[in-house]
Design an enzyme around this catalytic site. Sequence first.
Site, PDB file in Angstrom:
ATOM      1  N   ASP A 192      13.054 -15.881  -6.071  1.00 35.20           N
ATOM      2  CA  ASP A 192      11.967 -15.398  -5.203  1.00 35.20           C
ATOM      3  C   ASP A 192      11.011 -16.553  -4.938  1.00 35.20           C
ATOM      4  O   ASP A 192      11.172 -17.654  -5.491  1.00 35.20           O
ATOM      5  CB  ASP A 192      11.215 -14.224  -5.880  1.00 35.20           C
ATOM      6  N   ASP A 194      13.007 -20.240  -1.818  1.00 31.86           N
ATOM      7  CA  ASP A 194      12.608 -19.792  -0.488  1.00 31.86           C
ATOM      8  C   ASP A 194      13.894 -19.749   0.326  1.00 31.86           C
ATOM      9  O   ASP A 194      14.497 -20.799   0.592  1.00 31.86           O
ATOM     10  CB  ASP A 194      11.598 -20.774   0.121  1.00 31.86           C
ATOM     11  N   TYR A 199      12.036  -7.594  13.630  1.00 28.50           N
ATOM     12  CA  TYR A 199      12.671  -7.181  12.359  1.00 28.50           C
ATOM     13  C   TYR A 199      14.006  -6.500  12.637  1.00 28.50           C
ATOM     14  O   TYR A 199      15.039  -6.834  12.030  1.00 28.50           O
ATOM     15  CB  TYR A 199      11.715  -6.239  11.642  1.00 28.50           C
ATOM     16  N   LYS A 206      17.895  -7.472  11.503  1.00 29.27           N
ATOM     17  CA  LYS A 206      18.713  -6.594  10.655  1.00 29.27           C
ATOM     18  C   LYS A 206      20.026  -6.239  11.356  1.00 29.27           C
ATOM     19  O   LYS A 206      21.050  -6.061  10.703  1.00 29.27           O
ATOM     20  CB  LYS A 206      17.912  -5.350  10.261  1.00 29.27           C
ATOM     21  N   THR A 234       8.350   0.731  -1.498  1.00 30.70           N
ATOM     22  CA  THR A 234       8.027  -0.579  -2.067  1.00 30.70           C
ATOM     23  C   THR A 234       6.816  -1.109  -1.301  1.00 30.70           C
ATOM     24  O   THR A 234       6.360  -0.484  -0.334  1.00 30.70           O
ATOM     25  CB  THR A 234       9.185  -1.575  -1.868  1.00 30.70           C
TER      26      THR A 234
HETATM   27  P1  NAD Z   1       9.145  -6.116  -0.882  1.00 39.08           P
HETATM   28  O1  NAD Z   1       8.205  -6.668   0.117  1.00 39.08           O
HETATM   29  O2  NAD Z   1       8.601  -5.456  -2.098  1.00 39.08           O
HETATM   30  O3  NAD Z   1      10.170  -7.225  -1.388  1.00 39.08           O
HETATM   31  C1  NAD Z   1      10.575  -8.318  -0.600  1.00 39.08           C
HETATM   32  C2  NAD Z   1      10.777  -9.505  -1.523  1.00 39.08           C
HETATM   33  O4  NAD Z   1      11.250 -10.608  -0.724  1.00 39.08           O
HETATM   34  C3  NAD Z   1       9.465  -9.960  -2.194  1.00 39.08           C
HETATM   35  O5  NAD Z   1       9.677 -10.142  -3.570  1.00 39.08           O
HETATM   36  C4  NAD Z   1       9.145 -11.261  -1.476  1.00 39.08           C
HETATM   37  O6  NAD Z   1       8.438 -12.195  -2.267  1.00 39.08           O
HETATM   38  C5  NAD Z   1      10.555 -11.756  -1.148  1.00 39.08           C
HETATM   39  N1  NAD Z   1      10.526 -12.784  -0.092  1.00 39.08           N
HETATM   40  C6  NAD Z   1       9.836 -12.766   1.073  1.00 39.08           C
HETATM   41  N2  NAD Z   1      10.027 -13.911   1.745  1.00 39.08           N
HETATM   42  C7  NAD Z   1      10.873 -14.656   0.983  1.00 39.08           C
HETATM   43  C8  NAD Z   1      11.453 -15.941   1.136  1.00 39.08           C
HETATM   44  N3  NAD Z   1      11.193 -16.710   2.208  1.00 39.08           N
HETATM   45  N4  NAD Z   1      12.289 -16.389   0.162  1.00 39.08           N
HETATM   46  C9  NAD Z   1      12.538 -15.635  -0.927  1.00 39.08           C
HETATM   47  N5  NAD Z   1      12.008 -14.426  -1.134  1.00 39.08           N
HETATM   48  C10 NAD Z   1      11.182 -13.939  -0.181  1.00 39.08           C
HETATM   49  O7  NAD Z   1      10.052  -5.086  -0.046  1.00 39.08           O
HETATM   50  P2  NAD Z   1      11.474  -4.396  -0.376  1.00 39.08           P
HETATM   51  O8  NAD Z   1      11.453  -3.052   0.225  1.00 39.08           O
HETATM   52  O9  NAD Z   1      11.830  -4.539  -1.808  1.00 39.08           O
HETATM   53  O10 NAD Z   1      12.428  -5.305   0.525  1.00 39.08           O
HETATM   54  C11 NAD Z   1      13.719  -5.686   0.106  1.00 39.08           C
HETATM   55  C12 NAD Z   1      14.650  -5.719   1.288  1.00 39.08           C
HETATM   56  O11 NAD Z   1      14.840  -4.390   1.780  1.00 39.08           O
HETATM   57  C13 NAD Z   1      14.161  -6.526   2.493  1.00 39.08           C
HETATM   58  O12 NAD Z   1      15.237  -7.244   3.047  1.00 39.08           O
HETATM   59  C14 NAD Z   1      13.713  -5.459   3.461  1.00 39.08           C
HETATM   60  O13 NAD Z   1      13.748  -5.905   4.802  1.00 39.08           O
HETATM   61  C15 NAD Z   1      14.704  -4.366   3.182  1.00 39.08           C
HETATM   62  N6  NAD Z   1      14.309  -3.018   3.596  1.00 39.08           N
HETATM   63  C16 NAD Z   1      13.179  -2.453   3.119  1.00 39.08           C
HETATM   64  C17 NAD Z   1      12.851  -1.161   3.510  1.00 39.08           C
HETATM   65  C18 NAD Z   1      11.616  -0.458   2.998  1.00 39.08           C
HETATM   66  O14 NAD Z   1      11.249   0.588   3.562  1.00 39.08           O
HETATM   67  N7  NAD Z   1      10.956  -0.927   1.966  1.00 39.08           N
HETATM   68  C19 NAD Z   1      13.672  -0.473   4.392  1.00 39.08           C
HETATM   69  C20 NAD Z   1      14.831  -1.099   4.857  1.00 39.08           C
HETATM   70  C21 NAD Z   1      15.141  -2.372   4.449  1.00 39.08           C
END
Ligand code: NAD
Length: 256
Positions: free
Chosen positions: A37, A58, A148, A152, A183
């Site tokens: 992360d 990153d 976004y 995706k 989240t």
């Molecule tokens: P979150 O924001 O809690 O977690 C995202 C994580 O990605 C964080 O720990 C952040 O630090 C990390 N991150 C961001 N930019 C980064 C980078 N450049 N390099 C490395 N790490 C990086 O949200 P989440 O819900 O846990 O998201 C996880 C995945 O699920 C994402 O791909 C998100 O698009 C996808 N998603 C989330 C939802 C939702 O409703 N929460 C729905 C569909 C898809």
Amino acid sequence: MGKLDGRVVLVTGAARGQGEQEVRLFRAEGAEVVVADVLDDRGKELADEVGALYVSLDVRREDDWRAAVRAAVDAYGRIDGLVNNAGILRFNTLVDTPLDEFMRIVEVNQLGCFLGIRTVAPVMSDGGTIVNTASYTGMTGMAGVGAYAATKHAVLGLTRVAALELARRGIRVNAMCPGAIDTAMSNPALLDPDVDGEAASRGLDRFYRKVVPLGRIGKPEEVARLALFLSCADSSYITGQPFVIDGGWLAGVSVG
Ligand code: NAD
């Protein structure tokens, strides 16, 4: 016996949210886990707690990917699994989206996934697994999150092509398409110590009751169980597919 005994899995964006739950479940199922992360403090704390390796990664940076793979192989000798989970979300209509915002979302969500596949697959053991986190918005449109949603959709394209190209080595590549998951991404109140996160979650449940047939927002632990399924032998004949996990949101609309 754990479902991931003897396997080494790298999870990006793993310091919190869905990635964190994937780390916890994969460790509980016997995997060695690399927690990756940009949130170094939180990621290290999680890795120390569960007995994993933390790497600062990153996902937009090739050098970071190379260093992360080196660290994983130095520590555990191999990589059997990758979960491309890191992602960011921004709200804007397409005509209001500044170029740098669009590009930043592409870099993290789409380029990050590509670099992960490109860097990890060559060193991954035959029979490995890659799980890409796409989204409900990878399967359909959603106004207000165009950049976004575009990334995706692209993640699903990467998933299908990687599945075709890596199948000869027995490497399976699938995608998860979560709907609304509780989240920080959907519920930023979880990051604010002055706000009651559980109350905010209940508020979101009330909102999603109107559109999600199962009547609530999803939990990151539920997505982690899908990631486990796609990373273990239970899914041994499945590759190149998107898996929607959304409480029925995408199934259609109710008229009653
Ligand atoms: P979150 O924001 O809690 O977690 C995202 C994580 O990605 C964080 O720990 C952040 O630090 C990390 N991150 C961001 N930019 C980064 C980078 N450049 N390099 C490395 N790490 C990086 O949200 P989440 O819900 O846990 O998201 C996880 C995945 O699920 C994402 O791909 C998100 O698009 C996808 N998603 C989330 C939802 C939702 O409703 N929460 C729905 C569909 C898809």
